[in-house]
Design an enzyme around this catalytic site. Structure first.
Site, PDB file in Angstrom:
ATOM      1  CG  ASP A  16      -1.825   1.150   1.324  1.00 37.03           C
ATOM      2  OD1 ASP A  16      -2.344   1.573   0.278  1.00 37.03           O
ATOM      3  OD2 ASP A  16      -2.025   1.670   2.439  1.00 37.03           O
ATOM      4  CG  ASP A  18      -2.030   7.516   0.631  1.00 35.49           C
ATOM      5  OD1 ASP A  18      -1.142   8.372   0.499  1.00 35.49           O
ATOM      6  OD2 ASP A  18      -2.947   7.348  -0.195  1.00 35.49           O
ATOM      7  CG  ASP A 237      -2.268   2.187   6.489  1.00 37.34           C
ATOM      8  OD1 ASP A 237      -2.456   1.759   5.333  1.00 37.34           O
ATOM      9  OD2 ASP A 237      -2.740   3.260   6.909  1.00 37.34           O
TER      10      ASP A 237
END
Length: 291
Positions: A16, A18, A237
């Site tokens: 990922d 961000d 995250d």
């Protein structure tokens, strides 16, 4: 937690962006060095992001500005890329059909690759519905695609919902349903999922989600990389998108605490989201640099 077996048994790291590589405009400390380490180990690196606002080329330019200069368009899959591919290959929407876009250039660019005629997007940023004559939708709209939109407004809500409600074969597709995002480095702001939720609530039906954690995107990814999902590790995250995506696809999963999910609230978030537990956890992607 010993991360050496994870690094040694993974041929492709799916990352990922961000909250893993960067937060807003700032790179996460140690990430550039870790990516260079992966490359020295001949690991393949693919970035899969639910950010639909930027084109893949714009994402490349952001990587380069942060000093990660080897990244190319072929290294990136976005939720906008997945939404356009879904319309074309899964839904088989004819290219003479129009698509109404709630979102920005990232979605527009991917849909144009398939030669769809587009409505909405930034062109409707300042429009308001006429309360006397109403809003008349184009009868040739075959799909509504919704992503993060800085200029989300009532006109777009009305036009999008009227298309889905009044045009019998109009598809309702979301790039993603992320509730929050690091729009700026220092804080989490409402994400694209909040725009999707408004339309979903008005329509009383859920959209097809093209981005993480959708099985359709997992299929696109395995086709793109050309290996079995068991040889990949998804690093993210977010429990409900990144980790759910990787677990359901059969990848190994690593949750990092540099973004949305915080270590101290992990158990509460697992219960609240009814989310799958990651196979591995680390404070940061930088912890995978074992040299």
């Amino acid at each position: 937690m010993d991360l050496r077996p994870l690094v040694e048994t993974t041929s492709t790291f799916v990352l990922d962006c961000d909250g893993v590589v960067w937060r807003g405009k700032e790179i996460v400390p140690g990430v550039k060095e870790t990516l260079d380490y992966f490359r020295r180990l001949n690991k393949r690196i693919v970035f899969v992001t639910n950010n639909s606002t930027r084109t893949r080329q714009q994402q490349v330019e952001k990587f380069h500005k942060l000093g990660i200069t080897w990244v190319s368009v072929d290294d990136i899959l976005t939720s906008a890329y997945a939404a356009a591919a879904y319309l074309h290959s899964s839904l088989k929407l004819p290219t003479d059909k129009k698509v109404y876009v709630v979102g920005h250039e990232g979605i527009v660019d991917e849909l144009k690759r398939y030669n769809y005629v587009l409505l909405g997007s930034d062109a409707d940023a300042s429009r308001t519905p006429d309360l006397e004559s109403g809003v008349v939708v184009d009868e040739n709209v075959g799909a509504v695609v919704v992503g993060f939109d800085y200029h989300f407004n009532y006109y777009k809500m009305v036009y999008a919902t009227q298309c889905v409600m009044t045009l019998p074969e109009c598809a309702f597709v979301a790039t993603n349903k992320d509730a929050r995002a690091h729009v700026i480095s220092s804080a989490e702001w409402p994400g694209g999922g909040t725009m999707v939720a408004a339309l979903e609530h008005a329509l009383g039906r859920a959209p097809v989600v093209a981005g993480k954690p959708s099985p359709f995107l997992a299929k696109l990814l395995t086709q793109h990389v050309g290996i079995d999902a068991s040889e990949m590790c998804m690093v993210g995250d977010r429990l409900d998108t990144d980790i759910a995506f990787g677990n359901h696809a059969g990848m190994k999963t690593l949750l990092v605490f540099t973004g949305v999910t915080q270590k101290e609230s992990l158990e509460d978030e697992l219960k609240r989201l009814d989310a799958p537990r990651p196979h591995f956890m680390a404070d940061s992607l930088a912890d995978l640099r074992l040299e």
